[in-house]
Scaffold this active site. Structure first.
Site, PDB file in Angstrom:
ATOM      1  N   ARG A 178       0.807  -1.222   0.000  1.00  0.00           N
ATOM      2  CA  ARG A 178       0.000   0.000   0.000  1.00  0.00           C
ATOM      3  C   ARG A 178       0.839   1.270   0.000  1.00  0.00           C
ATOM      4  O   ARG A 178       1.742   1.433   0.802  1.00  0.00           O
ATOM      5  CB  ARG A 178      -0.927  -0.004   1.220  1.00  0.00           C
ATOM      6  CG  ARG A 178      -1.849   1.214   1.302  1.00  0.00           C
ATOM      7  CD  ARG A 178      -2.804   1.082   2.457  1.00  0.00           C
ATOM      8  NE  ARG A 178      -3.795   0.058   2.210  1.00  0.00           N
ATOM      9  CZ  ARG A 178      -4.379  -0.668   3.168  1.00  0.00           C
ATOM     10  NH1 ARG A 178      -4.021  -0.491   4.413  1.00  0.00           N
ATOM     11  NH2 ARG A 178      -5.288  -1.565   2.878  1.00  0.00           N
ATOM     12  N   HIS A 224       4.169 -10.784   2.243  1.00  0.00           N
ATOM     13  CA  HIS A 224       4.653  -9.841   3.240  1.00  0.00           C
ATOM     14  C   HIS A 224       5.874 -10.378   3.983  1.00  0.00           C
ATOM     15  O   HIS A 224       6.511  -9.649   4.734  1.00  0.00           O
ATOM     16  CB  HIS A 224       3.518  -9.539   4.227  1.00  0.00           C
ATOM     17  CG  HIS A 224       3.799  -8.427   5.191  1.00  0.00           C
ATOM     18  ND1 HIS A 224       4.008  -8.636   6.539  1.00  0.00           N
ATOM     19  CD2 HIS A 224       3.916  -7.088   5.001  1.00  0.00           C
ATOM     20  CE1 HIS A 224       4.228  -7.490   7.138  1.00  0.00           C
ATOM     21  NE2 HIS A 224       4.182  -6.531   6.238  1.00  0.00           N
ATOM     22  N   ARG A 232       2.406  -2.195  19.504  1.00  0.00           N
ATOM     23  CA  ARG A 232       2.634  -0.800  19.140  1.00  0.00           C
ATOM     24  C   ARG A 232       1.332  -0.068  18.858  1.00  0.00           C
ATOM     25  O   ARG A 232       1.129   1.053  19.286  1.00  0.00           O
ATOM     26  CB  ARG A 232       3.528  -0.706  17.905  1.00  0.00           C
ATOM     27  CG  ARG A 232       3.909   0.737  17.546  1.00  0.00           C
ATOM     28  CD  ARG A 232       4.624   0.826  16.218  1.00  0.00           C
ATOM     29  NE  ARG A 232       3.694   0.819  15.104  1.00  0.00           N
ATOM     30  CZ  ARG A 232       3.919   0.218  13.939  1.00  0.00           C
ATOM     31  NH1 ARG A 232       5.024  -0.466  13.761  1.00  0.00           N
ATOM     32  NH2 ARG A 232       3.032   0.257  12.970  1.00  0.00           N
TER      33      ARG A 232
END
Length: 851
Positions: free
Chosen positions: A565, A595, A724
């Site tokens: 993206r 990924h 996170r």
């Protein structure tokens, strides 16, 4: 692919229907993924559209028999004593699930019957079905969470009933994301944060929020517009979620503007860095900027009138624009025009040393030059955010590269999802913008100027080291520096001695991973290099090394994920450059993003071929490696090399290999592998052996894994989660998650690594890799975790997780209601050290260590 037999479980029907209705899958794609007919897909999708999830209930087959469990004792020592190799990492005993396996032979033996054998094909419908069966049952009974450890040879027993998990056990992911960005904003507001770093955090906050609106808000609006809106796992419909987003985002944007206007900008001025508006400039500065305007700005400006002969112009996403009202002195008529701020100009122009003004102020001050003979009555800055998420139906696309390029062009014209204006805007001008952009009033955000504070990154980059974090330069990892001589380190020689655990940015990326690939490209004994690329830099030395390798006659395979993206344009460029150099370039598997972060080097050494591998948590991006916290394993281990060979063969060809030795790979085995290990910790705890779970990820949303962690907590297993960003798990809920703690660390580096550690009954088991605990990672991406076997490396990673979640280090703590509380000081008010600061200090004292 043969159609499955027997009725679909309710959870599988729900996932199937959502794939079509919410995710936009074609009937054919869903039929292939879930191994059913297109007619079946259409039936459940239509029912889901008409009646929601309730329409999919009550039509399941009889319950399956209770799953078998693995032996309570760890057979590894016995195997080692007998000289029998350990089983593959993915071949862990899980509930028996016999499959035809496409007619392929299957090893005999009771232990094999306990393994989950996936069906052939690109993706794992059975894995998806199993995941949602576990989710709907409220736990992971297949992973041993409801079964007492059985003795050797014991048959399956009926599990004890578990209490039903509460319906409100999940937090909303959108609100959780906004809470993450609020933590970024807190760092910008914190007076203890160095001043230019505060400006940088203001920029990061703005950039994060832009992407959130472009993707997440746009997706919610699209589902509402297409009448496929369904309730979230928290029980809310998208309209309710959107209303909460508007409220939270508006409050945060107001805080963000106030932090800039009232604290950061004034304090920068005290340090001699002035962020001014046009009226604040001296006459000499205005004269200088007028000269700059005439020479470099005026020639590229294009005023666009709006009248019956000129329709309202298209407003590109995230561009700065001036809405200008002019009057014709001859007729007295008012007219509206739009002036776009050229995107290639600097956001802040330097009027004189250390004195800056927004570029739109300079344009606004000279509008008379654009509208000669007209009277400029007013000008107002505005900015539009558009839906910029990509929708490429790969099943119906013969050439993915061309289809993606076409979609990138279309993305520029996505519908608007947010309108930002300065709060001083004239109501009539605002009404015109709202009407012409077809945007709703609740999507209008009025804030004090200037808009688009992402441009503060250029201010934060000023050479004022006293206003930044103390400089830190990564050193060469100790295990690589030991073999260093007058020439560059021999990475291969180092890896023949031992595995190397890298921790960036504390360990230099350029002298480790980059050097590994550059040495491979130059080494005449290297025969092949295989590499995944998800994101990389514009002048990537990684790409250069791969091109050099191909030029020298090596076989080079590069899997470029062109659907990464907002990096699609760059990755298409790299793909073509690599192809032109003679590299074999592939784009992964249909329906899945690749990924995983993998490198494989095949080298001729005497009569043998040796494989060298790198498995990481971060992208092969030398620039972001300086401020992204990531982990990586460099190894010459034969099992890891064989695993990567098998995985690359799957990515580039038609290999059906799904069982790996030291890898867990999504979408086949990763979720179930983690669920199995969570279940083992429950068994260890019940047997009185050491048991704990520690996880470090960017986001945790997957319901099956969350439910498994809830069950582990109910059994008494302590669980620490270091996240996170998004967290949909509620910690500290009595009777549900009493033993779960969730912490978040933000600082000078972006925490990006993913680590999964388990007590293992006294022999810890640790995995690292690319996968977060989100549906997209576990179901729609190729992800890989590697098992860390070196005892010193396992201990180092466990210590890292312990430090990051300890009450003695600074972090944010998540409460059961979804609120985050910052813990930056001890009971006496003394500042707590951030884990990043501790790691930097350790590296400074012991330069180059990997521990």
């Amino acid at each position: 692919m043969p159609e499955r037999t027997g009725p679909l479980p309710e959870a599988t029907r729900l996932r199937l229907a959502r794939s079509v209705v919410e995710d936009g899958w074609s009937l054919r794609r869903a039929a292939d993924r879930f191994e059913v007919s297109a007619a079946t897909v259409k039936k459940w999708a239509d029912r889901y559209r008409a009646e929601g999830a309730a329409a999919l209930a009550g039509r399941t087959a009889a319950p399956a028999p209770a799953p078998a469990t693995e032996p309570a004792t760890d057979p590894a020592p016995a195997r080692a004593a007998a000289g029998v190799p350990a089983p593959a990492a993915a071949e862990v005993p899980v509930p028996a699930r016999r499959r035809d396996n496409g007619g392929m032979s299957q090893e005999a033996g009771a232990s094999r019957e306990a393994f989950a054998v996936p069906s052939p094909g690109v993706t794992g419908g059975a894995e998806l079905a199993r995941h949602h069966e576990l989710t709907e049952r409220g736990g992971v009974e297949s992973s041993g969470l409801d079964v007492e450890p059985a003795g050797p040879g014991a048959g399956p027993r009926d599990p004890e009933p578990l209490p039903e998990l509460p319906a409100d056990r999940f937090l909303d992911r959108e609100r959780s994301w906004l809470a993450f960005n609020e933590r970024v904003l807190e760092l910008a507001e914190d007076p203890e944060t160095p001043l230019l770093e505060r400006a940088n955090f203001l920029s990061i906050f703005a950039s994060n929020l832009d992407e959130f609106f472009m993707v997440r808000v746009a997706g919610l609006k699209r589902r509402i517009a297409t009448d496929v809106a369904t309730r979230t796992v928290t029980g809310q419909v998208p309209q309710q979620v959107l209303a909460q987003i508007w409220t939270m985002a508006r409050e945060q944007m107001t805080r963000h503007a106030a932090a800039y206007q009232k604290t950061v900008a004034p304090q920068l001025a005290e340090e001699g860095i002035h962020l001014l508006r046009w009226p604040d400039l001296t006459e000499d500065e205005q004269t200088r900027l007028f000269s700059l305007f005439r020479k470099k700005i005026f020639p590229v400006l294009t005023p666009l009138a709006v009248d019956p002969a000129h329709p309202f112009p298209y407003i590109s996403g995230l561009s700065l624009n001036l809405a200008v009202v002019v009057r014709n002195p001859a007729t007295g008529h008012k007219h509206f025009a739009r002036v776009k701020v050229p995107p290639l100009l600097s956001r802040f122009l330097e009027a004189s040393p250390q004195r800056y003004v927004p570029v739109e102020d300079v344009i606004a001050a000279h509008l008379e030059e654009l509208f000669r003979g007209m009277e400029v009555l007013a000008q107002h800055v505005f900015r539009v955010t558009r839906n910029e998420d990509l929708e490429v139906e790969e099943d119906d696309t013969e050439n993915l590269l061309k289809a993606l390029e076409k979609e990138l062009l279309r993305r520029r014209f996505g519908p608007p999802v947010r309108l930002e204006v300065e709060e001083s805007i004239d109501p009539e001008v605002l009404d015109l913008l709202v009407r012409e952009l077809k945007i709703r009033r609740e999507e209008v955000f009025a804030v004090p100027g200037p808009l688009d504070l992402t441009g503060l990154r250029s201010i934060a980059a000023l050479d004022r080291p006293e206003l930044k974090y103390p400089k830190f330069v990564a050193g060469t990892h100790r295990d690589l520096a030991e073999v260093e001589s007058a020439s560059a380190p021999d990475i291969f020689a180092a890896l023949r001695e031992r595995d190397v655990l890298l921790h960036h940015p504390y360990d230099s990326f350029s002298t480790s991973v980059q050097a590994f690939l550059e040495q491979a490209a130059a080494d005449p004994d290297v025969l092949a290099i295989k590499q995944t690329l998800y994101r990389t830099s514009g002048d990537s030395p990684i790409v250069d090394a791969l091109i050099d390798a191909a030029d020298s006659g090596k076989q080079v395979l590069v899997l470029v994920e062109i659907k990464a993206r907002f990096d699609e344009h760059a990755n298409i460029k790299w793909a073509r450059k690599l192809e032109e150099a003679g590299c074999h370039v592939v784009y992964g598997l249909v329906g899945l993003k690749t990924h995983c972060k993998l490198s494989l080097v095949v080298r001729q050494e005497g009569e043998e071929l040796r494989r060298y591998s790198h498995v990481g948590t971060g992208n092969y991006h030398p620039k972001t490696a300086r401020f992204y916290e990531d982990l990586g394993l460099l190894t010459a281990d034969a099992e890891v090399g064989a695993d990567l060979s098998d995985l690359f063969n799957r990515l580039s060809g038609y290999s059906r290999r799904d069982n790996y030795r030291r890898l867990l790979v999504a979408p086949r085995s990763l979720r179930e592998g983690l669920l199995t290990r969570i279940g083992r910790e429950v068994e260890h705890h019940r047997a009185g052996r050491p048991a704990w779970i520690r996880i470090k990820v960017n986001s945790i949303v997957d319901e099956a894994v969350i439910d498994a962690l809830y069950r582990a907590s109910q059994a008494g297993v302590p669980v620490d989660i270091w996240v996170r960003g998004i967290c949909a798990l509620r910690p500290g809920v009595p009777g549900l998650s009493d033993h779960i703690r969730v912490r978040s660390v933000l600082g000078r580096f972006l925490e990006h690594s993913r680590v999964y550690a388990f007590g293992g009954g006294g022999e810890s088991e640790v995995w690292l890799g690319s996968a977060d605990l989100m549906h997209r990672n576990l179901d729609r991406r190729m992800e890989a975790l590697v098992r860390v076997t070196d005892p010193a490396h396992r201990s180092a990673l466990v210590r890292l997780l312990t430090s990051g979640t300890a009450d003695t280090s600074a972090s944010w703590h998540l409460g059961q209601d979804g609120t985050w509380t910052r813990h930056a000081a001890d009971a006496e008010g003394r500042p707590l050290p951030n884990v990043q600061e501790l790691l930097i200090e350790a590296r400074r004292k012991r330069r180059g260590t990997g521990d």
